[in-house]
Design a protein around this motif. Structure first.
Motif: not given
Lengths: 78, 254
Positions: B143-162
């Protein structure tokens, strides 16, 4: 002995009391939050490796993602 | 000990307490101190279904007094000599190490926990979106290299998942900010809710967009909440949404 249902075995169903539209000017659907907010309100399903404690693992995540705060859901020691 | 460890970031750390309400699942290797038949093992495992008494082990972070824990299921998966592989669904705060010890006592042969992997914490399961520390570190670098935020969105869930396994109450936009300020939920604010809520049940309160507003304790049943036009229906226990995201549409009582 009486079988107790696990929380993930319970079926739930929504019932409506009243109808109303939500104003799109306020808030965001969780998956559509702006990036900074998405991270800030995020949670990771992490696979804890053997060895380090839950607290250590959480501290590593905090450091890798350069966060101010991180916490875990239930120590996994025993 | 390995496995599912939901790790909340920043503001989401507030939701981890909700994960204590919706159970755990483990896969465990128990080592018997002498050989016992599979039928005997099955019979003893069956006796540990339901509500069990458990005294926390010597090295525990809680007071060592006898307490009850719910065992939802306890299934034998495989035996190999004196090694017994089983799967257990249980309430948070169940010590599996102690469960193995107690199973050993019940079997009469003695036993200890050999290996443990957690396969579920509430709605978080082993076979959906589980990532290693390596994955996290790699994705972050990418993500740091490409600034493609989908890389982080893909494995981080919204807290609502809990909160997925808790009974839900959806509320009006006009009721949201009052709850963010710590107010309790009154009947007119409710739009929809889950069936079978009983008084004192923990519930999750959401906006119509599905954002978590608060954890609350129901003061009455689903039937009563549907019927009533006035009065409080849930007591706010933990506010999850920051103030000011929704407009302030309530008046102070002064």
């Amino acid at each position: 002995m009486q079988k107790i249902k696990a929380p993930w075995e319970i079926q739930r169903r929504l019932v409506v009391k009243a109808e109303e539209e939500t104003n799109p000017r306020f808030g965001h659907k969780p998956y559509e939050r702006p990036f900074q907010d998405y991270i800030k309100f995020g949670i990771i399903n992490l696979d804890k490796p053997a060895g380090p404690s839950s607290h250590e693992v959480t501290a590593w995540v905090k450091r890798i993602l350069s966060l101010e705060r991180a916490g875990h859901g239930g120590t996994l020691e025993t | 000990m390995t496995g599912v460890l939901p790790t909340a970031l920043e503001e989401a750390t507030k939701v981890v307490q909700a994960l204590l309400l919706t159970g755990k699942e483990y896969v465990c290797v128990m080592r018997l101190h002498s050989q016992v038949s599979e039928d005997q093992i099955k019979a003893i495992l069956g006796e540990f279904h339901g509500t069990i008494y458990q005294r926390p082990p010597v090295r525990a972070s809680v007071k060592r007094r006898l307490r009850t824990r719910k065992i939802y299921y306890l299934d034998l998966l495989e035996t190999d000599g004196r090694n017994v592989l089983f799967k257990v669904g249980c309430e948070a705060g169940t010590y599996v190490r102690k469960l193995c010890y107690d199973l050993g006592e019940a079997l009469g042969c003695g036993a200890h926990m050999q290996e443990l992997r957690r396969t579920r914490v509430g709605p978080f399961v082993e076979d959906e979106g589980l990532v290693t520390l390596h994955d996290v570190s790699y994705m972050f670098a990418q993500w740091k290299e490409t600034s493609d935020e989908n890389l982080l969105r893909k494995f981080i869930y919204p807290m609502e998942k809990s909160l997925e396994l808790l009974p839900r109450i959806y509320i009006r936009d006009s009721a949201v900010d009052a709850l963010c300020h710590g107010a309790h939920l009154a009947a007119p604010g409710v739009l929809s809710l889950d069936t079978a809520i009983k008084p004192n049940d923990a519930v999750a309160v959401f906006t119509q967009k599905g954002e978590a507003v608060a954890l609350a304790k129901a003061l009455t049943s689903t039937q009563e909440i549907l019927r009533t036009a006035h009065g409080l229906v849930a007591k706010t226990l933990r506010v999850l949404m920051p103030r000011g995201i929704y407009p302030k549409m309530w008046r102070s009582g002064l």
